[in-house]
Structures are given as structure tokens and as C-alpha cells.
Write a protein that holds these residues in place. Structure first.
Motif, PDB file in Angstrom:
ATOM      1  N   MET A 132      72.500  31.805 105.631  1.00 21.20           N
ATOM      2  CA  MET A 132      74.033  33.047 105.347  1.00 21.20           C
ATOM      3  C   MET A 132      72.700  34.387 104.408  1.00 21.20           C
ATOM      4  N   THR A 133      71.833  33.404 103.630  1.00 17.98           N
ATOM      5  CA  THR A 133      70.967  34.992 103.313  1.00 17.98           C
ATOM      6  C   THR A 133      70.543  35.753 104.493  1.00 17.98           C
ATOM      7  N   VAL A 134      69.384  34.332 105.530  1.00 21.64           N
ATOM      8  CA  VAL A 134      68.331  35.426 106.003  1.00 21.64           C
ATOM      9  C   VAL A 134      68.978  36.060 107.073  1.00 21.64           C
ATOM     10  N   VAL A 135      70.847  35.871 107.789  1.00 21.56           N
ATOM     11  CA  VAL A 135      70.620  36.531 108.822  1.00 21.56           C
ATOM     12  C   VAL A 135      70.769  37.722 109.034  1.00 21.56           C
ATOM     13  N   PRO A 136      71.473  37.974 108.627  1.00 21.97           N
ATOM     14  CA  PRO A 136      71.347  39.673 107.997  1.00 21.97           C
ATOM     15  C   PRO A 136      70.083  40.228 108.154  1.00 21.97           C
ATOM     16  N   LYS A 137      69.237  39.872 108.173  1.00 27.85           N
ATOM     17  CA  LYS A 137      68.107  39.924 107.786  1.00 27.85           C
ATOM     18  C   LYS A 137      66.956  39.888 109.680  1.00 27.85           C
ATOM     19  N   VAL A 138      67.469  38.784 110.254  1.00 25.43           N
ATOM     20  CA  VAL A 138      66.967  38.602 111.305  1.00 25.43           C
ATOM     21  C   VAL A 138      67.654  38.726 112.825  1.00 25.43           C
ATOM     22  N   TRP A 139      68.719  39.345 112.319  1.00 24.40           N
ATOM     23  CA  TRP A 139      69.534  39.143 113.697  1.00 24.40           C
ATOM     24  C   TRP A 139      69.117  40.719 114.333  1.00 24.40           C
ATOM     25  N   LYS A 140      68.947  42.001 113.739  1.00 28.12           N
ATOM     26  CA  LYS A 140      69.019  43.189 114.534  1.00 28.12           C
ATOM     27  C   LYS A 140      66.861  42.960 115.166  1.00 28.12           C
ATOM     28  N   ARG A 141      65.989  42.152 114.854  1.00 23.91           N
ATOM     29  CA  ARG A 141      65.181  41.750 115.746  1.00 23.91           C
ATOM     30  C   ARG A 141      65.934  40.920 117.022  1.00 23.91           C
ATOM     31  N   ALA A 307      56.810  27.447 106.092  1.00 25.87           N
ATOM     32  CA  ALA A 307      57.705  27.555 105.565  1.00 25.87           C
ATOM     33  C   ALA A 307      57.278  28.573 104.485  1.00 25.87           C
ATOM     34  N   ASP A 308      56.119  29.139 104.265  1.00 24.05           N
ATOM     35  CA  ASP A 308      55.722  29.920 103.551  1.00 24.05           C
ATOM     36  C   ASP A 308      56.776  31.549 104.386  1.00 24.05           C
ATOM     37  N   HIS A 309      56.491  31.562 105.855  1.00 23.41           N
ATOM     38  CA  HIS A 309      57.497  32.709 106.348  1.00 23.41           C
ATOM     39  C   HIS A 309      58.602  32.794 106.092  1.00 23.41           C
ATOM     40  N   LEU A 310      59.402  31.695 106.651  1.00 21.13           N
ATOM     41  CA  LEU A 310      61.004  31.000 105.747  1.00 21.13           C
ATOM     42  C   LEU A 310      61.267  31.349 104.318  1.00 21.13           C
ATOM     43  N   GLU A 311      60.342  30.997 104.080  1.00 24.81           N
ATOM     44  CA  GLU A 311      60.938  31.376 102.187  1.00 24.81           C
ATOM     45  C   GLU A 311      61.033  32.887 102.097  1.00 24.81           C
ATOM     46  N   VAL A 312      60.465  33.762 103.177  1.00 32.91           N
ATOM     47  CA  VAL A 312      60.027  34.909 102.975  1.00 32.91           C
ATOM     48  C   VAL A 312      61.382  35.778 103.015  1.00 32.91           C
ATOM     49  N   TYR A 313      61.575  34.997 104.236  1.00 34.76           N
ATOM     50  CA  TYR A 313      63.739  35.169 104.092  1.00 34.76           C
ATOM     51  C   TYR A 313      64.012  35.616 103.569  1.00 34.76           C
ATOM     52  N   LEU A 314      64.020  34.938 102.036  1.00 37.52           N
ATOM     53  CA  LEU A 314      65.415  35.228 100.977  1.00 37.52           C
ATOM     54  C   LEU A 314      64.516  36.507 100.322  1.00 37.52           C
ATOM     55  N   GLY A 315      63.293  36.659 101.052  1.00 40.32           N
ATOM     56  CA  GLY A 315      63.583  38.252  99.964  1.00 40.32           C
ATOM     57  C   GLY A 315      62.981  39.457 100.878  1.00 40.32           C
ATOM     58  N   ASP A 316      62.423  40.079 100.765  1.00 36.87           N
ATOM     59  CA  ASP A 316      62.170  40.920 101.971  1.00 36.87           C
ATOM     60  C   ASP A 316      61.647  40.735 103.282  1.00 36.87           C
ATOM     61  N   TYR A 317      61.699  40.752 104.606  1.00 41.02           N
ATOM     62  CA  TYR A 317      61.616  40.527 105.257  1.00 41.02           C
ATOM     63  C   TYR A 317      60.114  41.003 105.800  1.00 41.02           C
ATOM     64  N   GLU A 318      59.413  40.042 105.999  1.00 42.47           N
ATOM     65  CA  GLU A 318      57.815  39.971 106.317  1.00 42.47           C
ATOM     66  C   GLU A 318      57.631  38.757 107.302  1.00 42.47           C
ATOM     67  N   PRO A 319      57.549  39.100 109.047  1.00 43.78           N
ATOM     68  CA  PRO A 319      57.249  38.342 110.065  1.00 43.78           C
ATOM     69  C   PRO A 319      56.153  37.496 109.573  1.00 43.78           C
TER      70      PRO A 319
END
Length: 332
Positions: A132-141, A307-319
Motif C-alpha cells: 500500500m506504500t508503493v501503490v500510490p507511486k505506481v498508478w500514475k505510470r 529487488a533493489d528496484h522494488l525497494e526503491v518504491y518505498l522511497g522516491d520512485y526511480e524505475p
């Protein structure tokens, strides 16, 4: 996932279904919470709009029938005209509101499920709170990718309509016309299915790779090569199940007055549950199919980078960059 990346390319239709079911049941606690928080409202919104739309539309039809039997220029005629106009406005405003809320929950659900499946694949610690922390940062993409798909489908329909009209003019009346129209319809729906498959895979790519919008669609088109028929089979089967549920709900619940209120409520609960499961299962299948396509192209996914990519979602988004996700090829 217990399978090695090299093994995923050998999964067929049933294999993908089994793998998706295993993912859901193994991590049922997280997926249950995702279902209750995101997919359940999505299901409720879809079925509720069918019922509400029918109620509004039936009032419109009733008033239009009454209008046909009323002399024009009378106060009753004017009242009915104003009422019908108001009801049509209500109908389209409701449809617009439904579309917005359905789209939002659809994108949020897709984000949550894709992230969860990728986390499971990389053996990351997966909790509902992280999801639920990640979801708001992804749906715009995903929104950008959806808009591009909408544009593509819009122009696809314009071109298809042009060819249909051209064929009607060129052929003229005769026994050949139905055959040609049938062939054009088959080609039209085949193209529409293919575009839909590309879009669904592009949605996963928008979450897991450094692509969105038209770039994600192009990447999806390249990734689906070799598995096009498999992707189309999955899409058609899931959508046939969706149509079956929708048809049954409309037949037995919306238009099932003769069955009685108790039976209608029971059928409504059954179809609600079936659609809820179908939405969840379809999103997991969509995510697993992505990894199958990557494996088919012999792109060994670096689990540490993902895994590192997914962990970045918990901070600032960086694909992920291209070299992170376009991984080294392995030889079978």
C-alpha cells in the motif's frame, strides 16, 4: 515462485494458471488484504453500475413511451420532455463518475498485484503495508500507459470504420457482402484482442521497467513475440469468463424479478464472489505471463537488481534502467 527463470518459458496455458493459483494460495494473507481493500470496491463498483444504470434507463424508456402518447405543446408533454432530459443528464454523469472510479481502482489493483508478484519472485519480504506504500507511486505510470492504449484503440476504430464503409460501397448489395463483412469482423476483433494483450503486458512493464505510455506498448509488442497466441488465448478465456459473469448477473439479478428477492440476492452474492476471484486471478496471470515472456526470450532476470528496484518504491520512485531489466541472456 519456486521455478527457476529458465523453466518459465515452458509454461503453457494451464501451466500459467497453475502457477498463478500457487502464488495466490501461498501468499493468500497478502492477496486477501489486497482483494478486500482494492479489488472488492472494484467489483462492487462494476456490478452496482449495471444495476443503477438499468434503473435509470428503465425510467427513461418509461417516460419516452408516455411521451409518445402525449400531445405535443401540452403542459404534460413539456414536463415529460424536461424529465427525460434530466434523466439522460443523470445517466451520463453517473456513467462518467463510474468510469473514473472504476479506472482508479483498476490501476491501483494492478499496481498492487504486479508489485506483489514481483516481490514474491525476488524472495523479498512482502507485507500488505509495503504494498500500500508503493501503490500510490505506481498508478500514475499506469495511467499514462492506459491513455496511450485509449488513443491507439480510438484511431484503430476510426480506421476500421473507414474500411467497413469502403467495403460496403465497393462491394454493393449481393451474396458476397455478408462474407466480406464477416471476414472484416474477424480481422477487427483479432486486432482488438492483440492490442488488448499488448496493453495488459505493457501495464506490467510500466511497473517493473523504465518504460511507460507508448514506450511500454512498443516494449510489450517486442516482448510478446513468440507468445502472441498464448497471450491471446489467456485474454480470450478470461474475458469469456467475464462476459459469462456479467450476462448471468444481468439475467438473474438485474432482470430476475420473477425469481423473487431472496433468489436475486443469493445470485448477486454468487456472481459478486466469482467476479472478485476473476479480477484477482486475471491480474496475477497477467504478471506471471510477463515473466514467462522474459524467460522465453532467454532474458535471465537478475533478482537482486529487481529487488533493489522494488525497494526503491518505498522511497522516491526511480524505475530500473534498461540494463537493469534487459538482462543477460542464458542458453538453454
Amino acid at each position: 515462485m519456486d521455478r527457476e527463470p529458465e523453466e518459465l518459458q515452458f509454461l503453457g496455458l494451464l501451466g500459467i494458471y497453475k502457477e498463478s493459483s500457487k502464488v495466490i494460495f501461498t501468499w493468500r494473507k497478502v492477496f486477501t488484504k489486497i482483494t478486500l481493500s482494492l479489488i472488492l470496491p472494484l467489483t462492487f463498483i462494476f456490478l452496482a453500475q449495471i444495476q443503477i444504470s438499468e434503473l435509470i434507463f428503465s425510467k427513461i424508456i418509461k417516460n419516452e413511451v408516455a411521451l409518445d402518447g402525449t400531445r405535443s405543446g401540452t403542459p404534460s408533454y413539456d414536463r415529460l420532455t424536461n424529465r427525460i432530459s434530466s434523466e439522460w443528464t443523470t445517466f451520463w454523469l453517473f456513467k462518467a463518475a463510474y468510469f473514473i472510479f472504476f479506472l482508479i481502482f483498476s490501476l491501483l489493483s494492478t499496481s498492487a498485484v504486479v508489485y506483489s508478484v514481483a516481490s514474491i519472485y525476488t524472495a523479498k519480504e512482502l507485507t500488505f503495508k509495503k504494498v500500500m506504500t508503493v501503490v500510490p507511486k505506481v498508478w500514475k505510470r499506469l495511467m499514462i500507459t492506459f491513455l496511450w492504449n485509449f488513443i491507439i484503440v480510438f484511431f484503430y476504430n476510426i480506421v476500421a470504420a473507414f474500411f467497413f464503409i469502403l467495403a460496403l460501397i465497393a462491394i454493393g448489395p449481393g451474396d458476397v457482402r455478408p462474407v466480406v463483412l464477416y471476414v472484416l469482423l474477424v480481422l477487427y476483433f483479432s486486432g482488438l484482442v492483440y492490442i488488448s494483450v499488448v496493453w495488459h503486458l505493457a501495464s506490467v512493464i510500466s511497473v517493473l521497467e523504465d518504460f511507460k505510455g507508448i514506450q511500454a506498448m512498443i516494449k510489450s509488442k517486442a516482448l510478446i513475440k513468440g507468445n502472441k497466441w498464448l497471450g491471446c488465448a489467456i485474454f480470450v478465456k478470461l474475458n469469456l469468463a467475464f462476459i459469462f459473469i456479467q450476462f448471468g448477473f444481468e439475467k438473474l439479478v438485474v432482470h430476475g424479478e420473477e425469481l423473487g428477492m431472496g433468489s436475486r440476492v443469493l445470485y448477486g452474492m454468487v456472481y459478486f464472489f466469482l467476479l472478485l476471484i476473476l479480477f484477482l486471478f486475471g491480474l496475477v496471470v497477467q504478471s506471471v505471463f510477463y515473466f514467462v515472456c522474459k524467460s522465453y526470450h532467454h532474458e535471465s532476470i537478475d533478482k537482486s537488481c529487481l529487488a533493489d528496484h522494488l525497494e526503491v518504491y518505498l522511497g522516491d520512485y526511480e524505475p530500473l534502467t534498461g540494463k537493469d531489466i534487459q538482462l543477460e541472456q542464458y542458453h538453454v
